[in-house]
Design a protein around this motif. Structure first.
Motif, PDB file in Angstrom:
ATOM      1  N   ALA A  60      -6.956  32.030  -2.147  1.00 38.17           N
ATOM      2  CA  ALA A  60      -7.267  31.219  -0.963  1.00 38.17           C
ATOM      3  C   ALA A  60      -6.983  29.742  -1.231  1.00 38.17           C
ATOM      4  N   GLN A  61      -7.282  29.299  -2.439  1.00 39.29           N
ATOM      5  CA  GLN A  61      -7.020  27.902  -2.800  1.00 39.29           C
ATOM      6  C   GLN A  61      -5.526  27.597  -2.821  1.00 39.29           C
ATOM      7  N   ARG A  62      -4.734  28.612  -3.048  1.00 38.10           N
ATOM      8  CA  ARG A  62      -3.270  28.449  -3.046  1.00 38.10           C
ATOM      9  C   ARG A  62      -2.678  28.565  -1.639  1.00 38.10           C
ATOM     10  N   GLY A  63      -3.544  28.783  -0.647  1.00 39.03           N
ATOM     11  CA  GLY A  63      -3.072  28.823   0.722  1.00 39.03           C
ATOM     12  C   GLY A  63      -2.981  30.197   1.345  1.00 39.03           C
ATOM     13  N   ASP A  64      -3.458  31.220   0.659  1.00 38.04           N
ATOM     14  CA  ASP A  64      -3.427  32.584   1.187  1.00 38.04           C
ATOM     15  C   ASP A  64      -4.525  32.731   2.245  1.00 38.04           C
ATOM     16  N   GLU A  65      -4.122  32.710   3.520  1.00 41.89           N
ATOM     17  CA  GLU A  65      -5.088  32.770   4.622  1.00 41.89           C
ATOM     18  C   GLU A  65      -5.823  34.105   4.679  1.00 41.89           C
ATOM     19  N   ASP A  66      -5.149  35.181   4.304  1.00 40.83           N
ATOM     20  CA  ASP A  66      -5.807  36.496   4.288  1.00 40.83           C
ATOM     21  C   ASP A  66      -6.939  36.520   3.259  1.00 40.83           C
TER      22      ASP A  66
END
Length: 176
Positions: free
Chosen positions: A9-15
């Protein structure tokens, strides 16, 4: 919840972020509902918490503390909304959730007590609500507020002492 999920999530994974929120949605709702005692405000609090968490998840230093981090965001939002709108927690909420105080205080005393709690400093309000209304342990509160347990114990003691002094001074309680 896995630290890997938070890292994704911190890397931008919205799922991954959606899964984090989904994992904790019942707890978030329960806590928010306890503050506002109505579904609309509780859902709004979760929405705001989700937005703030999404915006700042990259700042979360310890992925293993995501649950406490979310609860801290939610708690801050709820208390700020209560203060900003200058509204009190509903009397029914106070009555229903004061198991430890119900035998000790009558309705009028509980109303006065609620008003006095809302006059405490923000940090003292938080610990009182989390401990006595939400049922969190000192250790859990320390994690939620990201403070040492000794600080939480001190804040609880200080809050209770201030409440007792105020209530006795105003004759709201019989020195029980």
């Amino acid at each position: 919840m896995g630290e890997e999920l938070v890292t994704r999530a911190q890397r931008g994974d919205e799922d991954a972020f959606t899964e984090i929120i989904h994992t904790h949605k019942k707890l978030l709702y329960h806590v928010a509902y306890r503050y506002f005692h109505n579904e609309h405000d509780a859902l709004e609090a979760i929405q705001e918490t989700t937005f703030k968490a999404y915006r700042s998840i990259r700042k979360l230093k310890d992925p293993s503390s995501a649950k406490a981090w979310l609860l801290r965001i939610l708690t801050n939002y709820c208390l700020n909304e209560i203060r900003k709108k200058k509204r009190m927690i509903h009397y029914e909420w106070l009555i229903e959730n004061e198991e430890g105080l119900s035998d000790e205080f009558d309705l009028n005393d509980r109303i006065v007590l609620k008003e006095k709690i809302m006059n405490l400093k923000k940090n003292l309000q938080k610990v009182i609500f989390l401990k006595y209304y939400q049922g969190f342990t000192t250790k859990e509160i320390a994690q939620i507020l990201d403070k040492p347990e000794s600080t939480i114990k001190t804040w609880v003691y200080k809050a209770l002492k201030q409440l007792r002094v105020q209530l006795e001074r105003e004759g709201a309680v019989d020195g029980r």
